[in-house]
Design a protein around this motif. Structure first.
Motif, PDB file in Angstrom:
ATOM      1  N   TYR A  64       0.824  -1.206   0.000  1.00 32.55           N
ATOM      2  CA  TYR A  64       0.000   0.000   0.000  1.00 32.55           C
ATOM      3  C   TYR A  64       0.858   1.255   0.000  1.00 32.55           C
ATOM      4  CZ  TYR A  64      -4.518  -2.242   0.286  1.00 32.55           C
ATOM      5  OH  TYR A  64      -5.646  -2.958  -0.017  1.00 32.55           O
ATOM      6  N   VAL A  65       1.973   1.236   0.746  1.00 34.16           N
ATOM      7  CA  VAL A  65       2.897   2.379   0.725  1.00 34.16           C
ATOM      8  C   VAL A  65       3.380   2.610  -0.694  1.00 34.16           C
ATOM      9  CG1 VAL A  65       5.166   3.206   1.485  1.00 34.16           C
ATOM     10  CG2 VAL A  65       3.637   2.116   3.121  1.00 34.16           C
ATOM     11  N   ASP A  66       3.840   1.550  -1.349  1.00 33.00           N
ATOM     12  CA  ASP A  66       4.327   1.676  -2.725  1.00 33.00           C
ATOM     13  C   ASP A  66       3.228   2.175  -3.655  1.00 33.00           C
ATOM     14  OD1 ASP A  66       6.735   0.731  -1.801  1.00 33.00           O
ATOM     15  OD2 ASP A  66       6.626  -1.199  -2.830  1.00 33.00           O
ATOM     16  N   GLY A  67       2.019   1.646  -3.500  1.00 39.62           N
ATOM     17  CA  GLY A  67       0.904   2.066  -4.349  1.00 39.62           C
ATOM     18  C   GLY A  67       0.593   3.540  -4.206  1.00 39.62           C
ATOM     19  N   VAL A  68       0.540   4.019  -2.956  1.00 36.47           N
ATOM     20  CA  VAL A  68       0.269   5.446  -2.716  1.00 36.47           C
ATOM     21  C   VAL A  68       1.376   6.294  -3.331  1.00 36.47           C
ATOM     22  CG1 VAL A  68       0.178   7.232  -0.925  1.00 36.47           C
ATOM     23  CG2 VAL A  68      -1.185   5.160  -0.675  1.00 36.47           C
ATOM     24  N   LEU A  69       2.617   5.916  -3.116  1.00 37.26           N
ATOM     25  CA  LEU A  69       3.726   6.724  -3.626  1.00 37.26           C
ATOM     26  C   LEU A  69       3.820   6.695  -5.147  1.00 37.26           C
ATOM     27  CD1 LEU A  69       6.391   5.935  -0.905  1.00 37.26           C
ATOM     28  CD2 LEU A  69       4.998   7.999  -1.143  1.00 37.26           C
ATOM     29  N   LEU A  70       3.542   5.548  -5.754  1.00 36.98           N
ATOM     30  CA  LEU A  70       3.568   5.480  -7.215  1.00 36.98           C
ATOM     31  C   LEU A  70       2.435   6.291  -7.834  1.00 36.98           C
ATOM     32  CD1 LEU A  70       4.486   1.725  -7.700  1.00 36.98           C
ATOM     33  CD2 LEU A  70       5.900   3.698  -8.318  1.00 36.98           C
ATOM     34  N   LEU A  71       1.268   6.253  -7.227  1.00 36.52           N
ATOM     35  CA  LEU A  71       0.129   7.004  -7.748  1.00 36.52           C
ATOM     36  C   LEU A  71       0.237   8.495  -7.442  1.00 36.52           C
ATOM     37  CD1 LEU A  71      -2.525   6.761  -9.281  1.00 36.52           C
ATOM     38  CD2 LEU A  71      -3.672   6.395  -7.097  1.00 36.52           C
ATOM     39  N   LEU A  72       0.964   8.832  -6.382  1.00 37.69           N
ATOM     40  CA  LEU A  72       1.088  10.234  -5.985  1.00 37.69           C
ATOM     41  C   LEU A  72       1.678  11.100  -7.097  1.00 37.69           C
ATOM     42  CD1 LEU A  72       0.582  12.177  -3.666  1.00 37.69           C
ATOM     43  CD2 LEU A  72       2.827  11.590  -2.756  1.00 37.69           C
ATOM     44  N   GLU A  73       2.668  10.582  -7.794  1.00 42.31           N
ATOM     45  CA  GLU A  73       3.269  11.347  -8.889  1.00 42.31           C
ATOM     46  C   GLU A  73       2.233  11.635  -9.975  1.00 42.31           C
ATOM     47  OE1 GLU A  73       6.884  11.049 -12.142  1.00 42.31           O
ATOM     48  OE2 GLU A  73       7.059   9.953 -10.253  1.00 42.31           O
ATOM     49  N   ASP A  74       1.431  10.631 -10.330  1.00 46.24           N
ATOM     50  CA  ASP A  74       0.377  10.851 -11.326  1.00 46.24           C
ATOM     51  C   ASP A  74      -0.675  11.814 -10.799  1.00 46.24           C
ATOM     52  OD1 ASP A  74       1.580   9.124 -13.117  1.00 46.24           O
ATOM     53  OD2 ASP A  74       0.403   7.390 -12.469  1.00 46.24           O
ATOM     54  N   GLY A  75      -1.025  11.657  -9.526  1.00 43.22           N
ATOM     55  CA  GLY A  75      -2.057  12.500  -8.936  1.00 43.22           C
ATOM     56  C   GLY A  75      -1.655  13.960  -8.828  1.00 43.22           C
ATOM     57  N   LEU A  76      -0.388  14.198  -8.495  1.00 39.29           N
ATOM     58  CA  LEU A  76       0.095  15.573  -8.370  1.00 39.29           C
ATOM     59  C   LEU A  76       0.456  16.187  -9.715  1.00 39.29           C
ATOM     60  CD1 LEU A  76       2.504  15.225  -5.287  1.00 39.29           C
ATOM     61  CD2 LEU A  76       0.227  16.274  -5.318  1.00 39.29           C
ATOM     62  N   GLY A  77       0.774  15.330 -10.683  1.00 40.19           N
ATOM     63  CA  GLY A  77       1.225  15.840 -11.974  1.00 40.19           C
ATOM     64  C   GLY A  77       2.701  16.183 -11.976  1.00 40.19           C
ATOM     65  N   ARG A  78       3.400  15.761 -10.950  1.00 34.53           N
ATOM     66  CA  ARG A  78       4.845  15.982 -10.828  1.00 34.53           C
ATOM     67  C   ARG A  78       5.377  15.010  -9.786  1.00 34.53           C
ATOM     68  NH1 ARG A  78       5.759  17.899  -6.017  1.00 34.53           N
ATOM     69  NH2 ARG A  78       4.209  19.145  -4.938  1.00 34.53           N
TER      70      ARG A  78
END
Length: 143
Positions: A64-78
């Motif tokens: 879940y940590v990895d999933g949040v961090l991997l998606l965070l870049e897409d979610g923030l756009g950076r």
């Protein structure tokens, strides 16, 4: 990782409030997030829908940590800013993520919604919410 300490804050209106993690307890969570961010930089990019489909109630905390961090870049756009694991100060991205997890664990849906909508692209809100709930459940279980 050590358990997250909780503080019980008195309520001005007399209603019971859920215990909130103390700021000191996040000192154990932040280095874990920072190390995971370093590890995720080396991962190949995967489709967020595919990443979410692998998760289940039995999935460990690290996934879940990895999933949040991997998606965070897409979610923030950076790419989010994470400091070295032993850094003394927090980046805005780190502080925002810790606050988001704290509010999720506390069951404060309105604050979670506001924090997510303030920075995450609309197309990623649903997936980020799913991953965040899974991560918060696993962190809360460490208490």
């Amino acid at each position: 990782m050590s358990a997250i300490a909780v503080a019980h804050f008195p309520s001005a209106d007399g209603y019971a409030r859920p215990p909130l993690p103390t700021p000191e307890s996040w000192l154990a969570v932040l280095p874990m997030l920072r190390l995971a961010a370093l590890r995720c930089r080396a991962h190949r990019r995967i489709d967020p829908w595919q990443a979410c489909s692998f998760l289940s109630p039995a999935t460990p905390l690290e996934s879940y940590v990895d999933g949040v961090l991997l998606l965070l870049e897409d979610g923030l756009g950076r790419r989010p800013v994470f400091h070295a694991p032993a850094a003394a100060e927090n980046s805005f991205d780190e502080s925002w993520l810790l606050r988001l997890l704290e509010r999720q664990i506390a069951g404060d849906a309105a604050s979670v919604e506001m924090l997510l909508r303030s920075r995450i692209r609309p197309a990623e809100l649903r997936r980020m919410g799913f991953l965040l709930r899974g991560l918060a459940e696993r962190l809360a279980a460490l208490q």
